[in-house]
Design a protein around this motif. Structure first.
Motif, short mmCIF file in Angstrom:
data_model
loop_
_atom_site.label_atom_id
_atom_site.label_comp_id
_atom_site.label_asym_id
_atom_site.label_seq_id
_atom_site.Cartn_x
_atom_site.Cartn_y
_atom_site.Cartn_z
N GLU A 83 0.83 -1.20 0.00
CA GLU A 83 0.00 0.00 0.00
C GLU A 83 0.87 1.26 0.00
O GLU A 83 0.65 2.17 -0.79
CB GLU A 83 -0.91 0.00 1.22
CG GLU A 83 -1.76 1.23 1.35
CD GLU A 83 -2.56 1.24 2.63
OE1 GLU A 83 -2.49 2.25 3.36
OE2 GLU A 83 -3.27 0.24 2.91
N LEU A 87 0.88 4.08 -2.89
CA LEU A 87 0.54 5.47 -2.57
C LEU A 87 1.65 6.41 -3.01
O LEU A 87 1.39 7.50 -3.53
CB LEU A 87 0.25 5.61 -1.07
CG LEU A 87 -1.02 4.92 -0.57
CD1 LEU A 87 -1.09 4.98 0.96
CD2 LEU A 87 -2.27 5.50 -1.20
N LYS A 93 -6.07 6.13 -1.26
CA LYS A 93 -6.80 5.15 -0.45
C LYS A 93 -8.13 5.76 -0.03
O LYS A 93 -8.17 6.66 0.80
CB LYS A 93 -5.98 4.74 0.77
CG LYS A 93 -6.65 3.66 1.60
CD LYS A 93 -5.76 3.25 2.76
CE LYS A 93 -6.42 2.17 3.60
NZ LYS A 93 -5.56 1.79 4.73
N GLN A 97 -12.81 0.81 3.90
CA GLN A 97 -12.11 -0.43 3.55
C GLN A 97 -12.90 -1.61 4.13
O GLN A 97 -12.99 -1.75 5.35
CB GLN A 97 -10.69 -0.40 4.11
CG GLN A 97 -9.83 0.70 3.53
CD GLN A 97 -9.50 0.46 2.09
OE1 GLN A 97 -9.14 -0.65 1.69
NE2 GLN A 97 -9.61 1.49 1.27
N GLU A 100 -9.92 -4.71 5.53
CA GLU A 100 -8.54 -4.21 5.41
C GLU A 100 -7.49 -5.21 5.88
O GLU A 100 -6.35 -5.17 5.42
CB GLU A 100 -8.41 -2.90 6.20
CG GLU A 100 -7.20 -2.11 5.86
CD GLU A 100 -7.25 -0.69 6.42
OE1 GLU A 100 -6.44 0.12 5.97
OE2 GLU A 100 -8.09 -0.40 7.29
N ARG A 104 -6.82 -4.57 0.42
CA ARG A 104 -6.95 -3.11 0.45
C ARG A 104 -7.54 -2.66 -0.87
O ARG A 104 -7.20 -3.19 -1.93
CB ARG A 104 -5.59 -2.43 0.64
CG ARG A 104 -4.78 -2.94 1.81
CD ARG A 104 -5.31 -2.42 3.16
NE ARG A 104 -4.75 -3.16 4.27
CZ ARG A 104 -3.61 -2.88 4.88
NH1 ARG A 104 -2.87 -1.87 4.47
NH2 ARG A 104 -3.20 -3.61 5.90
N LEU A 106 -7.62 0.49 -3.29
CA LEU A 106 -6.96 1.75 -3.62
C LEU A 106 -7.57 2.27 -4.91
O LEU A 106 -8.32 1.56 -5.58
CB LEU A 106 -5.45 1.53 -3.78
CG LEU A 106 -4.72 0.93 -2.57
CD1 LEU A 106 -3.26 0.66 -2.92
CD2 LEU A 106 -4.83 1.84 -1.37
N THR A 107 -7.24 3.50 -5.27
CA THR A 107 -7.64 4.02 -6.57
C THR A 107 -6.40 4.48 -7.31
O THR A 107 -5.46 4.99 -6.71
CB THR A 107 -8.65 5.19 -6.44
OG1 THR A 107 -8.09 6.21 -5.61
CG2 THR A 107 -9.98 4.72 -5.86
N PRO A 113 -10.96 2.13 -8.98
CA PRO A 113 -10.64 1.29 -7.83
C PRO A 113 -9.89 0.03 -8.26
O PRO A 113 -10.14 -0.52 -9.33
CB PRO A 113 -12.01 0.90 -7.27
CG PRO A 113 -12.98 1.84 -7.88
CD PRO A 113 -12.40 2.23 -9.20
N CYS A 115 -7.81 -3.54 -6.19
CA CYS A 115 -7.55 -4.21 -4.92
C CYS A 115 -6.16 -4.82 -4.92
O CYS A 115 -5.67 -5.25 -5.96
CB CYS A 115 -8.55 -5.33 -4.67
SG CYS A 115 -10.25 -4.74 -4.53
#
Length: 124
Positions: A83, A87, A93, A97, A100, A104, A106-107, A113, A115
Motif C-alpha cells: 500500500e 501510494l 486510499k 475499507q 482491510e 486493500r 486503492l484508486t 478502484p 484491490c
C-alpha cells in the motif's frame, strides 16, 4: 476464446500506463501513444488505457459514478508495504475499507478502484 486485453477509460493514457508500469513491472506496449497506451503482461495479455474526453472518475465506495469493473493484484510483500509503495506512486486510499486485514482497496491516478491482496491470502 482467450482474453487478450482489458482497457480502462481515462483522461491521460501515458500517465496511467506509467503508474501501472511502475506498480507491476509490466512492459510498455510498443504502439502506445497519447490516445492509447498499453502494458503487456503474461501470455500477451494487454492492460490498455484509452483517452476519453469528458472522463468522469468512478466514485468508491459510493456508486454516484459506477466503477463498472476493478482490477485485483496479488502482492508478495506485506499489505501495508505494498500500500505504501502504491501510494508513493500516485494511488489514493478511499475511506470504507471492507476487509482491510485481508485486502486493500486503492484508486489509481484516474480514480479507478483496484484491490491488492497478499499472495498467500489469495491462494487460501
Amino acid at each position: 476464446m482467450k482474453l487478450s486485453a482489458i482497457t480502462l477509460d481515462c483522461p491521460d493514457p501515458p500517465l496511467l500506463a506509467a503508474f501501472y508500469q511502475q506498480a507491476t513491472g509490466l512492459a510498455l506496449h510498443p504502439k502506445s501513444d497519447a490516445d492509447f497506451a498499453g502494458l503487456t503482461g503474461a501470455r500477451g495479455l494487454v492492460i490498455g488505457f484509452q483517452r476519453v474526453d469528458g472522463y468522469r472518475a468512478p466514485t468508491w465506495p459510493t456508486q454516484t459514478v459506477p466503477q463498472q469493473l476493478h482490477l485485483c493484484f496479488t502482492v508478495e510483500e506485506d499489505l501495508a508495504e505494498a500500500e505504501a509503495r502504491l501510494l508513493s506512486l500516485g494511488a489514493a486510499k478511499p475511506p470504507g475499507q471492507p476487509q482491510e486485514d485481508r485486502w486493500r482497496v486503492l484508486t489509481d491516478p484516474a480514480g479507478h478502484p483496484f484491490c491488492i491482496v497478499r499472495a498467500a491470502a489469495a491462494s487460501g
